[in-house]
Design an enzyme around this catalytic site. Structure first.
Site, PDB file in Angstrom:
ATOM      1  N   ILE A 291      44.102  -6.854  28.632  1.00  0.00           N
ATOM      2  CA  ILE A 291      44.052  -6.465  27.227  1.00  0.00           C
ATOM      3  C   ILE A 291      44.274  -7.689  26.352  1.00  0.00           C
ATOM      4  CG2 ILE A 291      44.828  -4.150  27.772  1.00  0.00           C
ATOM      5  CD1 ILE A 291      47.571  -4.880  26.763  1.00  0.00           C
ATOM      6  N   CYS A 292      43.813  -7.583  25.112  1.00  0.00           N
ATOM      7  CA  CYS A 292      43.801  -8.721  24.195  1.00  0.00           C
ATOM      8  C   CYS A 292      44.874  -8.520  23.133  1.00  0.00           C
ATOM      9  CB  CYS A 292      42.418  -8.864  23.554  1.00  0.00           C
ATOM     10  SG  CYS A 292      42.221 -10.364  22.567  1.00  0.00           S
ATOM     11  N   LEU A 293      46.051  -9.096  23.358  1.00  0.00           N
ATOM     12  CA  LEU A 293      47.137  -9.112  22.389  1.00  0.00           C
ATOM     13  C   LEU A 293      47.553 -10.562  22.167  1.00  0.00           C
ATOM     14  CD1 LEU A 293      49.391  -6.201  23.700  1.00  0.00           C
ATOM     15  CD2 LEU A 293      47.969  -6.142  21.676  1.00  0.00           C
TER      16      LEU A 293
END
Length: 326
Positions: free
Chosen positions: A90-92
């Site tokens: 995921i892209c955080l």
């Protein structure tokens, strides 16, 4: 596991300390490393209350680099949830997709609280994000409690403590929540695009980063060489007045054609902007004429001096001849 790793390594020290702090599950999260791999953790988080994920318990992986905590971990969800794509990083701003925003003060506890806090937010098209309908997310939240991890053997029925009305967060949870407030949900930026493309993935810009990406694209266009812009669009009336179109093709020009084209563009600029031309153009010519006049005067003076010497030599020769005859 202690005999398998170098206990003097900063990453090993930090991970063993965090494993001891997170050994006991709470009502909202739990995380522990695998028995044979200190750098891969499995976690379970409870869906935030009063949201589409209320009642769900979600399982995932955290893969940590050997440089941890100086470099960020990668977070992967394993339970279908409708918010994060299963089996994909995921892209955080706390994840490995954005090492430029990672802070060593963040920890695995901070990452777990950040995941819970970001589940109700919109995906904005970032890596590993999904935007399922509320009905689909509620249905997945009910099914999530039947999930059992094949790797660690954790069952979502017993992964976390039961919720109680009197449960209150600990001091460590308060500190982690304050750090989690600094974390942003990030799509791809200009600084992380190269890292994402090297992994074969690409983030779509969110509404918060469209201005930055458009600005960087404009700067890239303005930084291109002037000759490249003129050669890409030779049909423009004034240099730089029209950007090159997608259908224009690059045709190599000979040096003579390039000089002629530059002279034509220079003449067009001078004719279109008379105010930008010098106020007194004959000045260079005047200085050139003065230099020529000075050279001519010097030549005349030298010629006269040479003639005087010649005449004096002739005069002296005749005078000596006359005296000798006498």
């Amino acid at each position: 596991m202690e005999n398998k790793y170098n206990l003097k390594s900063p990453a090993v020290k930090r991970l063993m300390k965090e494993a001891a702090e997170l050994r006991d599950p709470t009502e909202h999260y739990h995380a522990q490393p695998l028995e044979d791999n200190l750098f891969e953790w499995h976690f379970s988080v409870r869906g935030p209350p009063d949201s589409d994920f209320d009642g769900g318990v979600y399982h995932g992986r955290i893969v940590l680099p050997p440089e941890y905590p100086m470099k960020p971990p990668s977070i992967i969800l394993l339970t279908p949830n409708g918010r994060f794509e299963v089996g994909k990083k995921i892209c955080l701003s706390i994840s490995g997709h954005h090492p430029e925003t990672w802070q060593p003060s963040w920890s695995i506890r901070t990452a777990l609280i950040a995941i819970i806090g970001f589940m109700p937010t919109k995906g904005e098209g970032a890596i590993g994000s999904l935007d399922y309908t509320p009905e689909e997310r509620r249905a997945l939240a009910k099914k999530s409690q039947d999930f059992c991890c094949d790797t660690c053997g954790c069952s979502m029925h017993s992964a976390l403590l039961a919720l109680t009305p009197n449960s209150s967060p600990s001091a460590a949870d308060h500190k982690a929540r304050e750090l989690a407030q600094q974390i942003n949900f990030k799509a791809e930026s200009s600084l992380s695009r190269q890292a994402s493309e090297s992994e074969g993935a690409e983030c779509k810009p969110s509404t918060f980063t469209q201005g930055d990406t458009s600005t960087s694209a404009g700067q890239e266009a303005s930084d291109r060489p002037q000759a490249e812009q003129t050669e890409a669009s030779p049909a423009t009336g004034v240099e730089g007045s029209q950007p090159p179109t997608a259908t224009s093709t690059y045709l190599p020009l000979s040096p003579r054609q390039r000089r002629a084209q530059q002279h034509s563009h220079q003449g067009q600029r001078d004719s279109s902007d008379p105010a930008g031309r010098p106020a007194f153009t004959p000045a260079p010519h005047q200085r050139q004429d003065e230099s020529h006049a000075g050279s001519a005067v010097l030549i005349v003076v030298l010629t006269l001096a040479l003639a005087a010497l010649i005449f004096r030599r002739i005069y002296l020769a005749h005078e000596y001849k006359f005296d000798y005859e006498l």
